[in-house]
Write a protein that holds these residues in place. Structure first.
Motif, PDB file in Angstrom:
ATOM      1  N   PRO A 198       0.636  -1.105  -0.093  1.00 53.34           N
ATOM      2  CA  PRO A 198       0.079   0.211  -0.158  1.00 53.34           C
ATOM      3  C   PRO A 198       0.817   1.272   0.135  1.00 53.34           C
ATOM      4  O   PRO A 198       2.056   1.292   0.536  1.00 53.34           O
ATOM      5  N   HIS A 199       0.449   2.427  -0.551  1.00 54.02           N
ATOM      6  CA  HIS A 199       1.207   3.639  -0.585  1.00 54.02           C
ATOM      7  C   HIS A 199       1.721   3.954   0.514  1.00 54.02           C
ATOM      8  O   HIS A 199       3.078   4.213   0.615  1.00 54.02           O
ATOM      9  N   ALA A 200       1.211   3.902   1.628  1.00 55.98           N
ATOM     10  CA  ALA A 200       1.656   4.515   2.844  1.00 55.98           C
ATOM     11  C   ALA A 200       2.765   3.628   3.166  1.00 55.98           C
ATOM     12  O   ALA A 200       3.975   4.454   3.997  1.00 55.98           O
ATOM     13  N   LEU A 201       2.765   2.479   3.358  1.00 54.16           N
ATOM     14  CA  LEU A 201       3.991   1.630   3.517  1.00 54.16           C
ATOM     15  C   LEU A 201       5.215   1.729   2.681  1.00 54.16           C
ATOM     16  O   LEU A 201       6.357   1.776   3.046  1.00 54.16           O
ATOM     17  N   ALA A 202       4.909   1.877   1.225  1.00 52.05           N
ATOM     18  CA  ALA A 202       5.772   2.082   0.278  1.00 52.05           C
ATOM     19  C   ALA A 202       6.578   3.286   0.375  1.00 52.05           C
ATOM     20  O   ALA A 202       8.025   3.475   0.385  1.00 52.05           O
ATOM     21  N   ARG A 203       5.843   4.353   1.026  1.00 50.31           N
ATOM     22  CA  ARG A 203       6.373   5.634   1.181  1.00 50.31           C
ATOM     23  C   ARG A 203       7.215   5.688   2.506  1.00 50.31           C
ATOM     24  O   ARG A 203       8.438   6.168   2.318  1.00 50.31           O
ATOM     25  N   ASP A 204       6.781   5.123   3.246  1.00 46.89           N
ATOM     26  CA  ASP A 204       7.815   4.924   4.876  1.00 46.89           C
ATOM     27  C   ASP A 204       8.744   3.971   4.369  1.00 46.89           C
ATOM     28  O   ASP A 204       9.736   4.125   5.269  1.00 46.89           O
ATOM     29  N   ARG A 205       8.726   3.024   3.673  1.00 52.30           N
ATOM     30  CA  ARG A 205       9.601   1.843   3.339  1.00 52.30           C
ATOM     31  C   ARG A 205       9.973   1.027   4.847  1.00 52.30           C
ATOM     32  O   ARG A 205      11.109   1.114   5.091  1.00 52.30           O
ATOM     33  N   GLY A 206       8.899   0.786   5.547  1.00 52.72           N
ATOM     34  CA  GLY A 206       9.127   0.225   6.937  1.00 52.72           C
ATOM     35  C   GLY A 206       7.954   0.320   7.454  1.00 52.72           C
ATOM     36  O   GLY A 206       7.011   0.797   7.280  1.00 52.72           O
ATOM     37  N   THR A 207       7.752  -0.468   8.906  1.00 55.10           N
ATOM     38  CA  THR A 207       7.104  -0.713   9.845  1.00 55.10           C
ATOM     39  C   THR A 207       7.800  -0.684  11.410  1.00 55.10           C
ATOM     40  O   THR A 207       8.882  -0.989  11.323  1.00 55.10           O
ATOM     41  N   PRO A 208       7.151  -0.338  12.285  1.00 54.10           N
ATOM     42  CA  PRO A 208       7.782  -0.666  13.701  1.00 54.10           C
ATOM     43  C   PRO A 208       8.205  -1.923  13.691  1.00 54.10           C
ATOM     44  O   PRO A 208       7.436  -3.038  13.115  1.00 54.10           O
ATOM     45  N   ARG A 209       9.030  -2.266  14.579  1.00 53.23           N
ATOM     46  CA  ARG A 209       9.646  -3.746  14.597  1.00 53.23           C
ATOM     47  C   ARG A 209       8.707  -4.562  15.236  1.00 53.23           C
ATOM     48  O   ARG A 209       8.473  -6.037  14.698  1.00 53.23           O
ATOM     49  N   ASP A 210       7.893  -4.229  16.106  1.00 52.88           N
ATOM     50  CA  ASP A 210       6.670  -5.182  16.863  1.00 52.88           C
ATOM     51  C   ASP A 210       5.654  -5.410  16.070  1.00 52.88           C
ATOM     52  O   ASP A 210       4.863  -6.113  16.437  1.00 52.88           O
TER      53      ASP A 210
END
Length: 599
Positions: A198-210
Motif C-alpha cells: 500500500p502507498h503509505a507503507l511504500a512511502r515509509d519503506r518500513g514498519t515498527p519492529r513489533d
C-alpha cells in the motif's frame, strides 16, 4: 491407540534426527512434512501415541493442527511435544497448553539430549524437567545490528533496480501481490526492496519492529510460514492483519556467509497462503544467495573506495587504450573482464554481470582479489579454489582453468586470461565461458519451477499446467487422465539408509515417470514422495492400462498408485481431490505393501 510417533517437521535433517530418537524409544516414526500431511496420516492410522511438531508448518500451522487433533475422540492419550525456533510462538502455545493438549515445549536450539529426556518423561507420564534457556542474548543482537551498520545497507536512495526485479519475480512466481526484501533494525523493519505494498507503507519503506512478522524470522533464524494470519493466535491482532494488509506470510532469513541474519526475503498475501515444503526450500535458497550478494557487494564497495584513494590515475595513453578495449567487449556475448596494469579490474560486460550476479557498474570498483573470491564463493570449495583463480603472467600466452560452480546450480566454467601490451604496461582479458549458460533471472525462475532433486516440475508449476490442460481438454471434448505414484516407506528408507538413499529412489522413480504419456503428458514432483503424471488425451481405461504397465516397470520399488480421469464438466480441483482421496484409501488399505489393484 496406535503405537507410533508422528513427526511434523519440514526440515529433512531434523526429521531424520527425530526419527532416530523415537526409534530408540521403541516407537515407529512416521514423518509428515507439513500440517496437512500430518492430518492425513492421523486420518489413515488414527491418533499417534506421540506427536512431535513445530508450530510453523506449511499448509496447516501447528496451532491449527493441535486444535484439530484435540477434537478427535481417539486423541485423548496422545502425548504432544512442541519443538520450535520461535520464542513468541512458544510462549503463546504455553499459555494455550491445556486447550491444545501440549505436554512440553522446547526451543529448536535445545540439545538433542534434552529433547530425548523430554520425550522419555512425557511418554512415561512424568513432568518434563525445565529446559535450559538457549535463546540469543542481547550481545548477539548488538553484534547483528553492528554488522548491518558496517555493511552500509540502509540508505535514503530509491531501491536498487536489481533487487526490485528480484522481489517482482518472486511475487510473480509465488502468485502473491506482495514480496519484500527487509532489514530488521533496532526498532523497525526497513524495506530494501518491495513490490505490491500500500502507498503509505511504500512511502515509509518500513514498519515498527513489533509489527513485523520478519522480526520472528530474524530472532528464530528460521523460515516462518503463517498460512492464515487472521486465525493465528499470535498474529491475528497484529495491526497489519487487522487492516487487511497481511492475510498470510512466508519468510526466509537472509543469513550471510559470516553467519549474521540481516532480515528476510518474504511473500505476503491478503488471502490464506498454501505453500508446500518445496516452495519454502526455494525461498530459503533465494534468501541465502541474496544475503551473500549483499555482504559481498558491500565489502567490494568499501574495498573500491579504499583502493581509489591510493591508486594514481592512469596516463592518458593508457586510459585511451583501455577505453577502446572496454567499448569493444561490450558487444561480446562471452563474459569478459578487462584488467588494467596493476591487476585492477577496469570494466566488464553485461554477460559477465549476468553470469556472476554482479552489478555491471560496480565491477570496476572491485579489487581483483575481491573478484576472484566472489567467483570462488560460487564453488563447493571457496578456500581451495581462490588461489587457483588468477591472471596470466606477463610473459605467458595465457592461463586456462576449468572449475565447477555449485551456485546457483552445478555447471562447468572455463577461466581464460590472456595478457596484451598497452602503453603503461600489460593489461589482461579474462573470459568466463559456459556453453548454454543462463541469466540469473532465468535461473531464479528455474529454481521456483523445477524440483532440484528430481528435475521434474515443482507442484506450483505443475499444478498451473495441469489445471490449464484439464480445462483445455474439457473445452475440446478430449479426455484427460491423472496418475499419482507414491513411494512407500520413504521415511523408513531415509531412517535406515540415509537421505541419499531416499533421494536416489525418488530420482529413479522420476526417471521412469518423465517419459510416460509423451509427448503430451508430463510429470510433477507433487509433494514429498508423491509424484503426479498428467495424461491429456487418455480416458479412464487407457489411464488404468498405463498404470498397470507402469507398475511392471517399477517392480523394484514399493509404490502405491492410483488412476483417475476427468469426468464430464467436473472442476479441475475436484479431479485432484478425487485423486488424493483415492491415494489415501489405497495407502490406508495397504500401508506397507506394493499396490497392484485398481481404483
Amino acid at each position: 491407540m496406535a503405537r507410533y510417533a508422528l513427526i511434523a517437521e519440514p526440515d529433512p535433517h531434523r526429521a531424520a534426527s527425530l526419527l532416530t530418537l523415537v526409534a530408540g524409544e521403541g516407537l515407529e516414526g512416521i514423518l509428515a512434512r507439513d500440517g496437512a500431511e500430518a492430518q492425513e496420516v492421523v486420518r489413515q492410522r488414527s491418533a499417534p501415541a506421540l506427536l512431535l511438531t513445530d508450530l510453523a508448518l506449511p499448509r496447516v500451522d501447528g496451532f491449527t493442527l493441535l486444535s484439530w487433533l484435540r477434537e478427535r475422540q481417539d486423541a485423548g492419550g496422545t502425548q504432544v511435544v512442541v519443538v520450535t525456533a520461535f520464542d513468541e510462538l512458544r510462549v503463546r502455545a504455553w499459555q494455550l497448553k491445556e486447550a491444545l493438549g501440549i505436554h512440553s515445549l522446547l526451543s529448536r536450539r535445545a540439545p538433542t539430549e534434552t529433547v530425548r529426556d523430554t520425550v522419555r518423561r512425557v511418554l512415561a507420564g512424568q513432568r518434563p524437567l525445565p529446559a535450559t534457556p538457549t535463546e540469543s542474548g542481547p550481545d548477539d543482537e548488538h553484534q547483528r545490528l553492528a554488522h548491518i551498520d558496517a555493511l552500509h545497507l540502509v540508505d535514503d536512495g530509491p531501491p536498487e533496480a536489481e533487487l526490485q526485479e528480484l522481489v517482482t519475480e518472486v511475487a510473480q512466481a509465488f502468485g502473491v501481490p506482495v514480496a519484500l526484501l527487509t532489514l530488521v533494525l533496532g526498532d523497525r523493519q526497513w524495506f530494501k526492496a518491495h513490490v505490491g505494498l500500500p502507498h503509505a507503507l511504500a512511502r515509509d519503506r518500513g514498519t515498527p519492529r513489533d509489527w513485523a512478522f520478519c522480526h520472528h524470522v530474524v530472532m528464530g533464524r528460521e523460515s516462518l510460514v503463517v498460512p492464515d494470519a487472521t486465525r493465528h493466535p499470535v498474529f491475528k491482532d497484529n495491526p497489519l492483519v487487522r487492516d487487511g494488509i497481511v492475510g498470510s506470510y512466508a519468510g526466509a532469513p537472509l543469513v550471510t556467509p559470516s553467519g549474521e541474519v540481516l532480515g528476510t526475503l518474504c511473500v505476503i498475501d491478503t488471502r490464506p497462503l498454501v505453500l508446500g515444503t518445496e516452495d519454502m526450500a526455494a525461498l530459503r535458497e533465494l534468501a541465502r544467495r541474496v544475503a551473500g550478494d549483499l555482504e559481498l557487494k558491500s565489502r567490494a564497495r568499501t574495498e573500491a573506495r579504499d583502493w581509489s584513494r591510493s591508486r594514481q590515475e592512469p596516463s592518458r595513453s593508457e586510459l585511451a587504450a583501455l577505453t577502446q578495449v572496454r567499448d569493444a567487449i561490450q558487444a561480446l556475448d562471452v563474459a569478459t573482464l578487462l584488467v588494467a596494469p596493476g591487476r585492477q579490474p577496469f570494466a566488464g560486460n553485461a554477460a559477465l554481470a549476468e553470469l556472476l550476479g554482479l552489478p555491471l557498474e560496480g565491477i570496476a570498483k572491485l579489487t581483483f582479489d575481491t573478484f576472484r573470491q566472489h567467483v570462488a564463493s560460487l564453488t563447493a570449495d571457496p578456500t581451495g579454489h581462490s588461489p587457483l583463480l588468477d591472471l596470466a603472467s606477463d610473459t605467458s600466452r595465457g592461463l586456462h582453468l576449468s572449475l565447477t560452480l555449485e551456485h546457483p546450480r552445478p555447471r562447468r566454467i572455463r577461466w581464460v586470461a590472456r595478457p596484451f601490451a598497452i602503453p603503461g604496461g600489460m593489461a589482461q582479458l579474462l573470459t568466463l565461458s559456459e556453453p548454454g549458460g543462463v541469466s540469473p533471472r532465468d535461473e531464479r525462475e528455474r529454481m521456483l519451477r523445477v524440483d532440484a532433486l528430481t528435475g521434474l516440475a515443482t507442484r506450483r508449476a505443475g499444478e498451473e499446467r495441469l489445471l490449464r490442460e484439464i480445462g483445455r481438454c474439457r473445452r475440446d471434448g478430449v479426455p484427460c487422465g491423472v496418475l499419482l505414484v507414491d513411494l512407500v516407506g520413504l521415511g523408513r528408507l531415509n531412517l535406515r539408509h540415509g537421505f541419499d538413499a531416499g533421494d536416489t529412489a525418488l530420482r529413479d522413480v522420476a526417471r521412469h515417470l518423465e517419459p510416460v504419456g509423451a509427448p503430451t503428458g508430463f510429470a510433477v514432483r507433487w509433494e514429498g514422495g508423491t509424484l503426479l503424471v498428467a495424461l491429456p488425451g487418455l480416458d479412464a481405461g487407457a489411464t488404468e492400462a498405463l498404470r498397470e504397465h507402469l507398475l511392471s516397470e517399477l517392480e523394484t520399488f514399493e509404490v502405491h498408485t492410483v488412476a483417475v480421469a476427468v469426468e464430464g464438466e467436473e472442476d479441475p480441483g475436484q479431479t485432484l481431490a478425487r485423486a488424493h482421496a483415492a491415494l489415501a484409501r489405497v495407502k490406508a488399505e495397504h500401508p506397507g505393501l506394493r499396490d497392484r489393484g485398481t481404483v
